[in-house]
Design an enzyme around this catalytic site. Structure first.
Site, PDB file in Angstrom:
ATOM      1  N   ASP A 141     -63.241  68.550  77.288  1.00 37.54           N
ATOM      2  CA  ASP A 141     -63.852  67.417  76.175  1.00 37.54           C
ATOM      3  C   ASP A 141     -65.017  66.907  76.381  1.00 37.54           C
ATOM      4  O   ASP A 141     -65.191  66.459  75.258  1.00 37.54           O
ATOM      5  CB  ASP A 141     -62.530  65.974  76.651  1.00 37.54           C
ATOM      6  CG  ASP A 141     -61.661  67.075  75.893  1.00 37.54           C
ATOM      7  OD1 ASP A 141     -61.426  67.882  75.259  1.00 37.54           O
ATOM      8  OD2 ASP A 141     -60.248  66.176  77.602  1.00 37.54           O
ATOM      9  N   GLU A 236     -59.496  65.500  67.507  1.00 33.05           N
ATOM     10  CA  GLU A 236     -57.547  65.419  67.140  1.00 33.05           C
ATOM     11  C   GLU A 236     -57.194  63.463  67.292  1.00 33.05           C
ATOM     12  O   GLU A 236     -56.699  63.148  67.533  1.00 33.05           O
ATOM     13  CB  GLU A 236     -57.099  66.231  68.704  1.00 33.05           C
ATOM     14  CG  GLU A 236     -57.520  64.921  69.961  1.00 33.05           C
ATOM     15  CD  GLU A 236     -57.002  66.763  70.950  1.00 33.05           C
ATOM     16  OE1 GLU A 236     -55.970  67.006  70.963  1.00 33.05           O
ATOM     17  OE2 GLU A 236     -57.191  66.242  71.891  1.00 33.05           O
TER      18      GLU A 236
HETATM   19  O1  F6P Z   1     -58.469  67.997  78.003  1.00 32.33           O
HETATM   20  C1  F6P Z   1     -57.758  68.804  77.663  1.00 32.33           C
HETATM   21  C2  F6P Z   1     -57.274  68.800  76.668  1.00 32.33           C
HETATM   22  O2  F6P Z   1     -56.956  70.587  75.885  1.00 32.33           O
HETATM   23  C3  F6P Z   1     -57.407  68.204  75.761  1.00 32.33           C
HETATM   24  O3  F6P Z   1     -59.209  68.412  74.364  1.00 32.33           O
HETATM   25  C4  F6P Z   1     -56.220  67.620  74.880  1.00 32.33           C
HETATM   26  O4  F6P Z   1     -56.039  66.748  74.185  1.00 32.33           O
HETATM   27  C5  F6P Z   1     -55.203  68.052  75.957  1.00 32.33           C
HETATM   28  O5  F6P Z   1     -55.274  68.777  76.911  1.00 32.33           O
HETATM   29  C6  F6P Z   1     -54.010  68.879  75.705  1.00 32.33           C
HETATM   30  O6  F6P Z   1     -53.170  68.848  76.756  1.00 32.33           O
HETATM   31  P1  F6P Z   1     -52.183  70.238  77.387  1.00 32.33           P
HETATM   32  O7  F6P Z   1     -52.487  70.509  77.988  1.00 32.33           O
HETATM   33  O8  F6P Z   1     -51.297  68.605  77.627  1.00 32.33           O
HETATM   34  O9  F6P Z   1     -51.562  70.083  75.787  1.00 32.33           O
END
Ligand code: F6P
Length: 363
Positions: A141, A236
């Site tokens: 991110d 998102e």
């Molecule tokens: O922080 C990294 C990230 O990929 C974000 O961009 C996303 O919102 C989140 O982690 C998704 O998390 P998970 O792997 O738990 O679905």
């Protein structure tokens, strides 16, 4: 002679293995030992989850995505979800147990590789429990405030750009609007960088609450100029003016450090279809952005971070995180590193560039 434990916490990011490689090799050069704690802090809870890391074990991992240690974003030792004897979920603080095991196993320090959630846990271990900790910033991110860049971001942007590139031909063939949802939580870096590079018509980021009327305007302008398709990139965490973050139902899991974002791409696509009557499709790039081999840029950055972290251990600079500042490896306190998130600055040159090349930012 030092004995280092390294952990990788939070969502995985391409480049984690390169950090592990650099830590092991730099420590070995000093005659030190390195152990890897699997699944975040699991190795400091159960010794079976602790693995010795030698140059032989890490010899070919630099180009691998993911992390050989595994990771979790539900492993906060200060608030760990545990089932009691009655089978009910309880939140317990196991930080003292971890500290006891850390000392019993004879570790001299902990290199914590993570995003803001994991680094905040590392900060608490340093400040509240006296654990000697050095942090390494990781996240696709790129939202860690104290470092110019985090590794994983460049790979994620490259993956997203490649996907957007591919959407042009199908969008054009069908005169369609394609809406692509990318990751990034409350920061629009992935959307902005990939959207500009991939030739998007519209980029919607959390930092600029969007107005669907301005999106409609851009799509109609395209039509007027003989372009009968459009690519919309949505972060998102983007929100329409006067509405909240779209969070997937039932996805706020117990013990998770943050809500799971997602769904805004579908929402935007529905609205575009309704207000423009154009054939519209949406897709979520999701975890594709976290997968695969790190780009050369991310590998190099991760290797530099890993080596710099061991240098900091050597100098006894605990309670700090290694950061990229003006292209150089610098140290910042964990407190400073986790105080706030890095958002897209609306005066950033990339925002100006997007506007000047005709990209609609939804405002
Ligand atoms: O922080 C990294 C990230 O990929 C974000 O961009 C996303 O919102 C989140 O982690 C998704 O998390 P998970 O792997 O738990 O679905």
């Amino acid at each position: 002679m030092k004995k280092i434990v390294i952990s990788t916490g939070g969502g995985d990011a391409p480049g984690l293995n390169a950090v592990i490689y650099a830590v092991v090799m730099s420590a070995q050069a000093r005659g030190w030992e390195v152990y890897g704690s699997r699944g975040g802090y699991k190795g400091l809870i159960d010794p079976q989850e602790m693995m010795p890391l030698t140059p032989k074990i890490v010899e070919d991992i630099t180009s691998l995505g993911g992390t050989i240690l595994g990771s979790t974003n539900k492993g906060n030792p200060f608030a760990m979800p545990v089932k009691n004897l009655a089978g009910e979920m309880q939140i317990v603080d196991i930080s003292d147990l971890i500290m006891k095991n850390f000392n019993r196993m004879g570790f001299s320090c902990h290199i914590a590789v993570g995003g803001d959630g994991s680094l905040d846990i590392a900060r608490r271990f340093y400040e509240e429990k006296g654990m000697p900790v050095v942090g390494v910033p990781k996240t696709i991110d790129n939202d860690l405030f104290a470092t110019q860049l985090t590794f994983g971001f460049d790979t994620a942007v490259s993956t997203a750009t490649e996907a957007i590139d591919k959407l042009h031909s199908t969008a054009k063939s069908h005169d369609r609007v394609m809406v692509v949802e990318v990751m990034g939580r409350e920061s629009g870096w992935i959307a902005l960088n990939s959207g500009i590079s991939g030739g998007a018509d519209v980029i919607l980021i959390p930092e600029i609450p969007f107005d669907m009327d301005s999106v409609r305007q851009k799509i109609e302008d395209n039509e007027l100029h003989g372009k009968h398709y459009a690519i919309v990139v949505v972060a998102e965490g983007a929100t329409a003016k006067d509405s909240g973050v779209v969070c997937r139902d039932n996805q706020c899991e117990v013990g998770r450090q943050e809500v799971l974002l997602g769904g805004i791409g579908d929402w935007v696509a529905k609205e575009v279809r309704r207000i423009t009557e154009k054939d519209t499709r949406s897709l979520v790039l999701g975890h594709l952005q976290r997968g695969g081999s790190p780009t050369t840029f991310d590998r190099l950055l991760a290797l530099r971070f890993g080596a710099a972290a061991v240098r900091m251990v050597d100098e006894g600079l605990f309670g700090h995180m290694v950061a990229l500042v003006n292209g150089e490896m610098q140290k910042v306190t964990l407190e400073e590193a986790t105080r706030r998130r890095k958002k897209v600055d609306l005066n950033d040159d990339k925002i100006l560039t997007a506007r000047e090349i005709g990209i609609c930012l939804g405002d």
